[in-house]
Design a protein around this motif. Structure first.
Motif, PDB file in Angstrom:
ATOM      1  N   SER A 214     -10.776  30.498   9.871  1.00  0.00           N
ATOM      2  CA  SER A 214     -10.630  31.716   9.074  1.00  0.00           C
ATOM      3  C   SER A 214      -9.297  32.402   9.333  1.00  0.00           C
ATOM      4  CB  SER A 214     -11.782  32.686   9.372  1.00  0.00           C
ATOM      5  OG  SER A 214     -11.804  33.015  10.754  1.00  0.00           O
ATOM      6  N   PHE A 215      -8.730  32.232  10.531  1.00  0.00           N
ATOM      7  CA  PHE A 215      -7.429  32.836  10.815  1.00  0.00           C
ATOM      8  C   PHE A 215      -6.357  32.238   9.902  1.00  0.00           C
ATOM      9  CE2 PHE A 215      -8.600  33.682  15.562  1.00  0.00           C
ATOM     10  CZ  PHE A 215      -9.490  34.664  15.152  1.00  0.00           C
ATOM     11  N   GLY A 216      -6.399  30.925   9.742  1.00  0.00           N
ATOM     12  CA  GLY A 216      -5.434  30.279   8.857  1.00  0.00           C
ATOM     13  C   GLY A 216      -5.585  30.737   7.420  1.00  0.00           C
ATOM     14  N   TYR A 217      -6.843  30.861   6.983  1.00  0.00           N
ATOM     15  CA  TYR A 217      -7.102  31.299   5.612  1.00  0.00           C
ATOM     16  C   TYR A 217      -6.609  32.723   5.399  1.00  0.00           C
ATOM     17  CZ  TYR A 217      -9.545  31.791   1.154  1.00  0.00           C
ATOM     18  OH  TYR A 217      -9.827  31.986  -0.176  1.00  0.00           O
ATOM     19  N   ASP A 218      -6.975  33.618   6.321  1.00  0.00           N
ATOM     20  CA  ASP A 218      -6.603  35.029   6.171  1.00  0.00           C
ATOM     21  C   ASP A 218      -5.101  35.246   6.296  1.00  0.00           C
ATOM     22  OD1 ASP A 218      -9.195  35.702   5.712  1.00  0.00           O
ATOM     23  OD2 ASP A 218      -9.527  36.747   7.603  1.00  0.00           O
ATOM     24  N   ALA A 219      -4.445  34.478   7.171  1.00  0.00           N
ATOM     25  CA  ALA A 219      -2.994  34.605   7.302  1.00  0.00           C
ATOM     26  C   ALA A 219      -2.319  34.231   5.985  1.00  0.00           C
ATOM     27  CB  ALA A 219      -2.483  33.721   8.429  1.00  0.00           C
ATOM     28  N   MET A 220      -2.833  33.192   5.337  1.00  0.00           N
ATOM     29  CA  MET A 220      -2.239  32.772   4.069  1.00  0.00           C
ATOM     30  C   MET A 220      -2.528  33.780   2.966  1.00  0.00           C
ATOM     31  SD  MET A 220      -0.308  30.220   3.417  1.00  0.00           S
ATOM     32  CE  MET A 220       0.773  30.577   2.045  1.00  0.00           C
ATOM     33  N   LEU A 221      -3.701  34.411   2.993  1.00  0.00           N
ATOM     34  CA  LEU A 221      -3.992  35.474   2.026  1.00  0.00           C
ATOM     35  C   LEU A 221      -2.992  36.614   2.165  1.00  0.00           C
ATOM     36  CD1 LEU A 221      -7.887  35.997   1.993  1.00  0.00           C
ATOM     37  CD2 LEU A 221      -6.468  34.820   0.304  1.00  0.00           C
TER      38      LEU A 221
ATOM     39  N   ALA B  98       2.376  39.315  22.014  1.00  0.00           N
ATOM     40  CA  ALA B  98       2.671  40.021  20.772  1.00  0.00           C
ATOM     41  C   ALA B  98       3.877  40.921  20.927  1.00  0.00           C
ATOM     42  CB  ALA B  98       1.463  40.835  20.331  1.00  0.00           C
ATOM     43  N   GLY B  99       4.464  41.281  19.796  1.00  0.00           N
ATOM     44  CA  GLY B  99       5.576  42.215  19.775  1.00  0.00           C
ATOM     45  C   GLY B  99       6.905  41.562  19.482  1.00  0.00           C
ATOM     46  N   ASN B 100       7.858  42.372  19.027  1.00  0.00           N
ATOM     47  CA  ASN B 100       9.215  41.883  18.756  1.00  0.00           C
ATOM     48  C   ASN B 100       9.210  40.703  17.787  1.00  0.00           C
ATOM     49  OD1 ASN B 100      11.980  41.760  18.888  1.00  0.00           O
ATOM     50  ND2 ASN B 100      12.063  40.752  20.889  1.00  0.00           N
ATOM     51  N   GLY B 101       8.491  40.893  16.696  1.00  0.00           N
ATOM     52  CA  GLY B 101       8.464  39.858  15.660  1.00  0.00           C
ATOM     53  C   GLY B 101       7.301  38.898  15.739  1.00  0.00           C
ATOM     54  N   VAL B 102       6.453  39.022  16.760  1.00  0.00           N
ATOM     55  CA  VAL B 102       5.270  38.171  16.895  1.00  0.00           C
ATOM     56  C   VAL B 102       4.024  39.023  16.698  1.00  0.00           C
ATOM     57  CG1 VAL B 102       3.903  36.696  18.428  1.00  0.00           C
ATOM     58  CG2 VAL B 102       6.404  36.566  18.459  1.00  0.00           C
ATOM     59  N   TYR B 103       3.152  38.571  15.803  1.00  0.00           N
ATOM     60  CA  TYR B 103       1.902  39.266  15.491  1.00  0.00           C
ATOM     61  C   TYR B 103       0.741  38.324  15.804  1.00  0.00           C
ATOM     62  CZ  TYR B 103       5.222  42.167  12.965  1.00  0.00           C
ATOM     63  OH  TYR B 103       6.298  42.958  12.651  1.00  0.00           O
ATOM     64  N   ILE B 104      -0.302  38.843  16.437  1.00  0.00           N
ATOM     65  CA  ILE B 104      -1.431  37.976  16.789  1.00  0.00           C
ATOM     66  C   ILE B 104      -2.669  38.340  15.970  1.00  0.00           C
ATOM     67  CG2 ILE B 104      -0.572  37.519  19.112  1.00  0.00           C
ATOM     68  CD1 ILE B 104      -2.790  39.512  20.098  1.00  0.00           C
ATOM     69  N   MET B 105      -3.398  37.306  15.535  1.00  0.00           N
ATOM     70  CA  MET B 105      -4.576  37.506  14.684  1.00  0.00           C
ATOM     71  C   MET B 105      -5.896  37.371  15.427  1.00  0.00           C
ATOM     72  SD  MET B 105      -3.770  35.925  10.942  1.00  0.00           S
ATOM     73  CE  MET B 105      -5.238  36.738  10.333  1.00  0.00           C
ATOM     74  N   GLY B 106      -5.863  36.819  16.641  1.00  0.00           N
ATOM     75  CA  GLY B 106      -7.101  36.559  17.353  1.00  0.00           C
ATOM     76  C   GLY B 106      -7.842  37.834  17.733  1.00  0.00           C
ATOM     77  N   VAL B 107      -9.172  37.731  17.813  1.00  0.00           N
ATOM     78  CA  VAL B 107     -10.006  38.865  18.226  1.00  0.00           C
ATOM     79  C   VAL B 107      -9.762  39.105  19.706  1.00  0.00           C
ATOM     80  CG1 VAL B 107     -12.341  39.797  18.403  1.00  0.00           C
ATOM     81  CG2 VAL B 107     -11.738  38.267  16.500  1.00  0.00           C
TER      82      VAL B 107
ATOM     83  N   VAL C  39       6.544  35.668  13.235  1.00  0.00           N
ATOM     84  CA  VAL C  39       5.482  34.726  13.596  1.00  0.00           C
ATOM     85  C   VAL C  39       4.134  35.442  13.505  1.00  0.00           C
ATOM     86  CG1 VAL C  39       4.508  33.293  15.443  1.00  0.00           C
ATOM     87  CG2 VAL C  39       7.000  33.472  15.165  1.00  0.00           C
ATOM     88  N   ILE C  40       3.200  34.852  12.779  1.00  0.00           N
ATOM     89  CA  ILE C  40       1.821  35.332  12.774  1.00  0.00           C
ATOM     90  C   ILE C  40       1.005  34.275  13.523  1.00  0.00           C
ATOM     91  CG2 ILE C  40      -0.185  36.007  11.407  1.00  0.00           C
ATOM     92  CD1 ILE C  40       1.699  36.785   9.167  1.00  0.00           C
ATOM     93  N   ALA C  41       0.743  34.537  14.786  1.00  0.00           N
ATOM     94  CA  ALA C  41       0.079  33.562  15.647  1.00  0.00           C
ATOM     95  C   ALA C  41      -1.434  33.781  15.635  1.00  0.00           C
ATOM     96  CB  ALA C  41       0.616  33.678  17.071  1.00  0.00           C
TER      97      ALA C  41
END
Length: 311
Positions: A237-244, A77-86, A67-69
């Motif tokens: 921008s989080f959605g855009y960067d996650a897809m990149l 976060a952790g154990n398969g979950v990654y967070i993108m927020g500042v 999961v990229i949240a």
């Protein structure tokens, strides 16, 4: 965020990827995740809110789907979950290191009671210690202007400061700033990033905070408006960067194989609309942030974001 992710998919021309949106409103994040995984999802992008991440994380882990949240809450976060927020920790550390490099040695902080305030206080103390500064005083307050000004008065009596963090946003910042005695540079958190009214308060002019670089986001705004006829939310921008990121992975992601999770912790990181970023082994994002100074007219960048990580 869904539109922004689809725009990234269009821009990268990644023909081997398929993006399907599941709305968790009404059915809940866990059910949405179950439906996505049942339909063959190999990776989940989102959700935004920490409580939704907590709800779907067990479902994704059982299925071994990463999961990229878009949350900034490091506790999910952790154990398969990654967070993108500042994260507050990332923003505070960047601005503390900046002013420490300019000679600031004695630090103070004003933070609200509650979970966010606790995390901001912990981040401030850790950053000051790591930078070789001294934490002279830290005061908490209930989120009312009267209580906040009382905390500022108490902090003022603690001694002299080179810099004081206000770990809050919105109207609380404008209530607190004039109550901090003249002299120390005021510092902010990621909560300040989208507030264009800070400079209306004279005491906030000259204050500093860290945020993702803005230039590429404005380019995204132009393309987004051309495609969808409206302006994206800043968090788009989080959605855009996650897809990149996913499009980059797809170059070496064989069809029918699990998502290559090891690439998420690539130390070189990834370049996106919000600058370069990478994930630690704990799933928390590390971002190269710029430092902005509040001015009467808005903000000015006083320390640009790094273009790459020094590892």
């Amino acid at each position: 965020m869904s539109n922004a992710a689809n725009l990234a998919l269009f821009d990268t021309k990644a023909g081997n990827l398929r993006l399907t949106t599941y709305d968790s409103n009404g059915i809940g994040a866990a059910t949405a995740a179950e439906r996505a995984i049942a339909a063959g999802a190999d990776l989940i992008l989102g959700p935004l809110l920490a409580e939704d991440v907590r709800a779907l994380a067990p479902v994704a882990r059982r299925a071994k789907v990463p999961v990229i949240a878009f949350s900034n809450d490091a506790s999910v976060a952790g154990n398969g979950v990654y967070i993108m927020g500042v994260t507050p920790a990332g923003a505070i550390d960047r601005v503390v290191r900046h002013v420490r490099g300019k000679g600031a040695a004695r630090f103070g902080a004003l933070v609200p009671s509650g979970l966010y305030g606790q995390r901001a206080a912990q981040a401030m103390q850790a950053s000051v210690r790591a930078a070789g500064g001294q934490m002279v005083g830290l005061e908490t307050y209930n989120r009312t202007p009267l209580a906040a000004r009382g905390a500022a008065a108490t902090l003022n009596r603690r001694g002299t400061f080179d810099a004081v963090l206000i770990g809050d946003g919105g109207t609380m910042v404008t209530a607190l700033a004039p109550a901090v005695e003249a002299g120390p540079t005021l510092l902010g958190t990621e909560l300040w990033a989208n507030d264009r009214t800070l400079g209306r308060t004279p005491r906030l002019r000259g204050a500093l905070y860290a945020a993702p670089p803005e230039a590429r986001f404005q380019q995204l705004v132009t393309r987004y408006k051309a495609r969808y006829g409206k302006t994206p939310y800043r968090l788009g921008s989080f959605g855009y960067d996650a897809m990149l990121l996913v499009a980059r992975a797809a170059r070496s992601w064989p069809t029918g194989r699990p998502f290559p999770m090891r690439m998420l912790t690539d130390r070189d990181g990834f370049a996106g609309v919000d600058g370069v970023f990478r994930f630690g082994s704990d799933g928390v994002v590390e971002r190269a942030l710029e430092v902005r100074q509040v001015t009467a007219a808005g903000t000015a960048v006083v320390s640009p974001a790094a273009a790459s990580f020094g590892n």
